[in-house]
Design an enzyme around this catalytic site. Structure first.
Site, short mmCIF file in Angstrom:
data_model
loop_
_atom_site.label_atom_id
_atom_site.label_comp_id
_atom_site.label_asym_id
_atom_site.label_seq_id
_atom_site.Cartn_x
_atom_site.Cartn_y
_atom_site.Cartn_z
N GLU A 1 42.71 46.97 36.21
CA GLU A 1 42.56 46.30 34.91
C GLU A 1 43.29 44.96 34.91
OE1 GLU A 1 40.47 47.28 32.91
OE2 GLU A 1 40.69 49.33 32.19
N HIS B 1 37.50 44.07 35.42
CA HIS B 1 38.12 45.00 36.37
C HIS B 1 37.20 45.31 37.55
CE1 HIS B 1 36.62 48.61 33.81
NE2 HIS B 1 36.00 48.69 34.94
N ASP C 1 37.41 55.14 42.75
CA ASP C 1 38.31 55.59 41.69
C ASP C 1 37.89 56.94 41.08
OD1 ASP C 1 36.04 54.65 40.43
OD2 ASP C 1 37.00 52.90 39.59
N ASP D 1 35.74 43.51 31.21
CA ASP D 1 37.02 42.80 31.17
C ASP D 1 37.41 42.26 32.56
OD1 ASP D 1 37.75 45.12 32.53
OD2 ASP D 1 39.31 45.72 31.12
C1 GLP Z 1 33.87 51.82 35.61
C2 GLP Z 1 34.17 51.86 37.10
C3 GLP Z 1 33.94 50.52 37.76
C4 GLP Z 1 32.60 49.96 37.33
C5 GLP Z 1 32.61 49.77 35.83
C6 GLP Z 1 31.34 49.13 35.30
O1 GLP Z 1 34.90 51.34 34.85
N1 GLP Z 1 35.50 52.27 37.35
O2 GLP Z 1 34.00 50.67 39.17
O3 GLP Z 1 32.35 48.74 37.99
O4 GLP Z 1 32.74 51.06 35.27
O5 GLP Z 1 30.43 50.10 34.88
P1 GLP Z 1 28.93 49.85 34.53
O6 GLP Z 1 28.27 49.59 35.83
O7 GLP Z 1 28.47 51.11 33.90
O8 GLP Z 1 28.88 48.67 33.63
#
Ligand code: GLP
Length: 237
Positions: free
Chosen positions: A139, A134, A67, A132
């Site tokens: 989402e 995702h 993404d 959440d």
């Molecule tokens: C972002 C990314 C996700 C990732 C999430 C969790 O939202 N788009 O792919 O899994 O963050 O991030 P973190 O690993 O910093 O908790």
């Protein structure tokens, strides 16, 4: 679905990197799907170490990231392209032309989806998980969205990701993300989660019903998926 619980993030990183190394060695043109966020950083450090030690060769590897934020140039320090260059690509022998991150300016969703298909699909997809639930930036929603698409970020995600920006106001409100179908088409998936703030989402994803309100729950339907968790993330299982 396999759930593996490790004592800490460093041990998970070693395990995840070993999976990558074993898979990448299988063929030239191996396609890896990569994730951003803080969770995969220790794994990327292990991959860099193995590459520098000469035991893992990325010269024939192709990568597709999950993404990107809509509105951020690839050169923006908060963009996921910039993140990937800094955290991984600049430190390994991957050909940058073989690395792909969706473009947050052109928002080339269909083109991105087609490019992944043309590459033969993702062989090994790395995932984190949002608090959440995702995956990528898919989402919680009323329906699963299958192809690469533009997603409106939830307030929860904007709050969670504000730490990477100067202020909450600077966090983009939408993103371009591989869809649920794109992710599910990967031949093998590993999801890493660490920390107490992921425990509820992990429990719902693994034990709850398959429901677009908990996007990661779709992984219950995948034939080759492993969850690599620390004890905190696994604490509500
Ligand atoms: C972002 C990314 C996700 C990732 C999430 C969790 O939202 N788009 O792919 O899994 O963050 O991030 P973190 O690993 O910093 O908790």
């Amino acid at each position: 679905m396999q759930v593996l619980v490790y004592k800490d993030a460093a041990t998970i990183a070693k395990a995840a990197a070993a999976i990558f190394a074993g898979e990448i060695a299988k063929k030239d043109g191996y396609v890896i799907g990569l994730a951003t966020g803080s969770t995969p950083v220790p794994t990327y450090q292990e991959l860099i170490k193995m590459n520098k030690e000469g035991v893992l060769d990325f010269s024939k590897v192709i990568s597709y990231n999950l993404d990107e934020y809509v509105g951020l140039e690839p050169t923006h320090p908060c963009s996921y392209r910039y993140f990937m260059n800094e955290q991984l690509f600049d430190h390994i022998n991957i050909d940058k032309n073989n690395t792909h991150v969706p473009n947050g300016i052109t928002c080339n969703a269909e083109e991105y989806e087609e490019a992944i298909k043309a590459a033969g699909g993702v062989d090994l997809q790395l995932l984190g998980i949002g608090s959440d639930g995702h995956i990528g930036f898919n989402e919680p929603a009323e329906d699963f969205v299958y192809p690469t698409n533009i997603v409106k970020l939830t307030d929860q995600t904007i709050d969670d990701n504000a730490r990477f920006f100067n202020s909450r106001d600077e966090v983009p409100t939408s993103a371009i993300s591989m869809g649920i179908g794109t992710i599910m088409s990967a031949k093998r998936i590993i999801l890493i989660a660490t920390g107490k703030n992921k425990a509820k989402a992990i429990a719902a994803a693994i034990k709850g019903p398959v429901n677009p309100a908990m996007p990661a729950s779709i992984l219950q339907m995948h034939q080759n998926v492993q969850f690599l968790l620390d004890e905190d993330a696994a604490s509500e299982l």
